[in-house]
Structures are given as C-alpha cells and as structure tokens.
Design an enzyme around this catalytic site. Sequence first.
Site, mmCIF file in Angstrom:
data_model
loop_
_atom_site.group_PDB
_atom_site.id
_atom_site.type_symbol
_atom_site.label_atom_id
_atom_site.label_comp_id
_atom_site.label_asym_id
_atom_site.label_seq_id
_atom_site.Cartn_x
_atom_site.Cartn_y
_atom_site.Cartn_z
ATOM 1 N N HIS A 8 0.840 -1.204 0.000
ATOM 2 C CA HIS A 8 0.000 0.000 0.000
ATOM 3 C C HIS A 8 0.873 1.250 0.000
ATOM 4 C CE1 HIS A 8 -2.877 2.823 2.248
ATOM 5 N NE2 HIS A 8 -3.440 2.602 1.070
ATOM 6 N N HIS A 51 -0.882 11.206 -2.062
ATOM 7 C CA HIS A 51 -2.220 10.795 -1.651
ATOM 8 C C HIS A 51 -3.144 11.977 -1.379
ATOM 9 C CE1 HIS A 51 -5.343 9.755 1.310
ATOM 10 N NE2 HIS A 51 -5.446 8.637 0.613
#
Length: 244
Positions: A8, A51
Amino acid sequence: MNNLCVAHRGFSGKAPENTLAAIRMAMELPYVTWMEIDVQLTRDGVPVLIHDYSLDRTTNGRGKVKNMDWSHMRLLDAGGWKGRAFRGEGVPSLEEVLDLCKGRLRLNIELKNAGNLYPGIEKTVTELIASKGMQGETVLTSFDSGTLLRCEEADPGIRRGLILDSRWGDPAGRVRELGCSFLSIGFSRLTPGLARFLSGRGVGIMAWTVNKAKEMRRLADMHSDIMICTNRPDIWGETFLGSK
C-alpha cells in the site's frame, strides 16, 4: 500464490508513502507482486504520486497539489516527515515509477479525482501507460464513477476498478454498471458472499488496508482470491510464508 500481497503506497509502514524509497523497499520482498499508488496532476499536467490533495502532510511544501508546477514539486522533501534517514526523498512522477516497476510489479493506480478536479487526468495517464506498453500490468481505480467512465473512453482496453468503503448499496451491481473488472474495498466491508459472487464472475478483489496478521488470516479464510493490501508486507510474509 493465494491472497496476493499488495504493498500500500509502497512499503509505507517503514518508508515514506508513495516515494521511490517505499517502492524499492517493497520490491526487495520477493512475494510482493502488486503495489497500490495514488496519482494526481501538477498544475502543468504531470502525473505525480501523492495521496492528499494538499502537500502539507507528506512534504515540506504547503498548499494544493493542483496549484504547483512539476519543476517546483520535484524539489520538495517528501521523506523527512517519516524519519531522518529519508530526508530529501522526492515526490516521484508516475513515469519514473512505471519505468522502475515495469516487468517487476503490477500497479493498482488510484486516480485521485473527486468531482473531476483534474480534467484530462484519465487521458494523460492512459496514454503514459500505453507508451510504456504496460496496459497488462496496471489497473486504474477510483472512488469517482465519472473518472472510471472517462478512463474507458480514453482507452477501452484499460482495466478499471471501483473503490468502495461500504458494504451497502450493491457493490457488485455498481461494478457491473461501470463495466469494471476489479473492486477495491475497505477490508471490514468485505463479506464472504460478496467475495464469492465477484470471484465467480471474474472480478478481482482487493481488501485494504490490512496490517494485522489476524485480519489477513480472516480474509484468506474468506476466499483465496482476495488480494491483501497492506502497509506492512513484511507481516504478510510472516503470516503466510513464515518469512519476513
């Protein structure tokens, strides 16, 4: 191998997320076959890995990603917040990451494009992937239905996946409506019935973000096709292979 390991944002448990350092650290583990990354556009249209819509949390910059040119963003420190050893680690471009990962890691590329914040991101990213010959090594995912439909318009052959954080609202139906072949879902929202149904129809399933061995084993018991997306791929290795 069952229940594939997906790093991730790279090996984000130990290295700064969405950086080349995190990606290289994940690559050192031979059982990491997939990686999930987040992509946005700079003001001058360069796809970059980050992100948050803001620079503040993961870099020493301030303000919105969409308001900064690549020439300035590439000079930011995106590693120092994670530890002294990572000072000077930059924000990578998607092109750099594709070049690094080609033939080595498959990529789940999340397009951060709520409300079409980045007009044209779908065309930009699909063309870049095609230019590298990596259509077969990637899946483009998003929470945003419009983004997924525009990805199909930009490249009908590209694999697409819906991201959900809810078990309600007929996830399987939404995947079917959008013509997607992949579902990325918060791990606590995944049920055995949904996993069986999707797997039986050839839809890939990725559960996020799973950092505890107990939860990894629960998902593995639920269905062998569930991909496990984790900040700690080393824990995946200990859990399923008895190795780090």
